[in-house]
Design an enzyme around this catalytic site. Sequence first.
Site, PDB file in Angstrom:
ATOM      1  N   ASP A   1      11.225  86.107  72.288  1.00 58.36           N
ATOM      2  CA  ASP A   1      10.943  87.534  72.118  1.00 58.36           C
ATOM      3  C   ASP A   1       9.433  87.770  72.003  1.00 58.36           C
ATOM      4  O   ASP A   1       8.971  88.911  71.989  1.00 58.36           O
ATOM      5  CB  ASP A   1      11.715  88.133  70.930  1.00 58.36           C
ATOM      6  CG  ASP A   1      11.349  87.526  69.596  1.00 58.36           C
ATOM      7  OD1 ASP A   1      10.572  86.555  69.555  1.00 58.36           O
ATOM      8  OD2 ASP A   1      11.848  88.039  68.562  1.00 58.36           O
TER       9      ASP A   1
ATOM     10  N   ASP B   1      16.209  84.202  73.293  1.00 59.66           N
ATOM     11  CA  ASP B   1      15.826  84.529  71.912  1.00 59.66           C
ATOM     12  C   ASP B   1      16.418  85.890  71.536  1.00 59.66           C
ATOM     13  O   ASP B   1      16.072  86.903  72.152  1.00 59.66           O
ATOM     14  CB  ASP B   1      14.294  84.576  71.863  1.00 59.66           C
ATOM     15  CG  ASP B   1      13.739  84.347  70.484  1.00 59.66           C
ATOM     16  OD1 ASP B   1      14.519  84.070  69.562  1.00 59.66           O
ATOM     17  OD2 ASP B   1      12.501  84.426  70.344  1.00 59.66           O
TER      18      ASP B   1
ATOM     19  N   LYS C   1      18.786  81.691  70.420  1.00 57.50           N
ATOM     20  CA  LYS C   1      18.035  81.350  69.211  1.00 57.50           C
ATOM     21  C   LYS C   1      18.052  82.550  68.266  1.00 57.50           C
ATOM     22  O   LYS C   1      17.929  83.694  68.717  1.00 57.50           O
ATOM     23  CB  LYS C   1      16.590  80.974  69.557  1.00 57.50           C
ATOM     24  CG  LYS C   1      15.722  80.701  68.325  1.00 57.50           C
ATOM     25  CD  LYS C   1      14.392  80.074  68.683  1.00 57.50           C
ATOM     26  CE  LYS C   1      13.317  81.064  69.052  1.00 57.50           C
ATOM     27  NZ  LYS C   1      13.035  82.081  68.035  1.00 57.50           N
TER      28      LYS C   1
ATOM     29  N   GLU D   1      16.624  83.930  64.297  1.00 57.84           N
ATOM     30  CA  GLU D   1      15.691  83.683  63.201  1.00 57.84           C
ATOM     31  C   GLU D   1      16.373  83.837  61.846  1.00 57.84           C
ATOM     32  O   GLU D   1      17.159  84.762  61.642  1.00 57.84           O
ATOM     33  CB  GLU D   1      14.516  84.669  63.271  1.00 57.84           C
ATOM     34  CG  GLU D   1      13.607  84.442  64.455  1.00 57.84           C
ATOM     35  CD  GLU D   1      12.378  85.340  64.443  1.00 57.84           C
ATOM     36  OE1 GLU D   1      12.105  86.004  63.417  1.00 57.84           O
ATOM     37  OE2 GLU D   1      11.694  85.391  65.479  1.00 57.84           O
TER      38      GLU D   1
ATOM     39  N   GLU E   1       8.646  76.910  62.320  1.00 58.12           N
ATOM     40  CA  GLU E   1       7.374  77.549  62.688  1.00 58.12           C
ATOM     41  C   GLU E   1       6.530  77.798  61.443  1.00 58.12           C
ATOM     42  O   GLU E   1       7.033  78.265  60.412  1.00 58.12           O
ATOM     43  CB  GLU E   1       7.652  78.890  63.399  1.00 58.12           C
ATOM     44  CG  GLU E   1       6.366  79.638  63.732  1.00 58.12           C
ATOM     45  CD  GLU E   1       6.549  80.821  64.687  1.00 58.12           C
ATOM     46  OE1 GLU E   1       7.683  81.055  65.158  1.00 58.12           O
ATOM     47  OE2 GLU E   1       5.536  81.494  64.950  1.00 58.12           O
TER      48      GLU E   1
END
Length: 289
Positions: free
Chosen positions: A43, A82, A112, A114, A181
């Site tokens: 993204d 994402d 994916k 978050e 990250e």
Amino acid sequence: MTTVLDVQRFKDEGRRFAMLTAYDYLSAQILDEAGIPILLVGDSLGMVMLGYPTTLPVTMDEMIHHAKAVSRGSRQALLVGDMPFMSYHASVEQAITSAGRFLQEGGMHAVKLEGGGRIVEITMRLTAMGIPVMGHLGLTPQFVHQMGGFKVQGKSESQAARILADAKELEQAGAFSLVLEGVPNAVATRVTRAVHIPTIGIGAGPGTDGQVLVLHDMLGMTSGKPPKFVKRYANLAQEIGKAAQQYAQEVGSGAFPGPEHSYSANGVAPVSKETQVKEPREEVKYGAG
Ligand code: KIV
């Protein structure tokens, strides 16, 4: 073709591997042919390609548009879509619909997401339906306002312990890999040793199983000073600027197009600039491929 099983095998065999972002047909083709095993339609394309200030405004439709282009360009890589902000936040059902779109319309092989916590249930449901999930912990850009900016996470022992616990829960829920990250090296190394699934670091030091960078950062195409964790393997912004200036200068001076870039009619050599006339239309192919 690279599959989630191959990615697990990389870890089991101690082989470090690379992932890069790809947002369009051409770069996907180049990266695929270069042998990059995992391409992420991140993204981050909202900032890099669309000029948004954060990743938050990116919509599912925009992600699908880019995912389709990447899947047309790739043959070998594992493609990960994402999930953008608000495409999985309202309910598990919404998450299933969005992830399904990535596979059905976008040609992706995995998604994916978050965060930890409530993402665990979504991960469980998606994997149960055959949709592989890559987790993403640490500095999660969709939480930028909650984090008070793009800040390294896991510096305190309690934060580090939270990240470790989330990683274990996501593994339990069926995630096939984890992006870590913006966390200290020691935290990334600890998580990598604690889980069996592969970890992929960005700004997380050398202790993860794989590494990921935003393509345009590592090619030196993004403006401004790059973050500390970015290594620039090329300086394409400068190269492109120089090439564009030379082209404009040659158009101005008349040096371009020369005879070698012009079509002749029926074997007649191209005429000089002063007397040049438009030729009959020939079929012209754009792009070299
Ligand atoms: O969107 C993205 O590019 C990402 C990577 C930085 C992991 O999430």
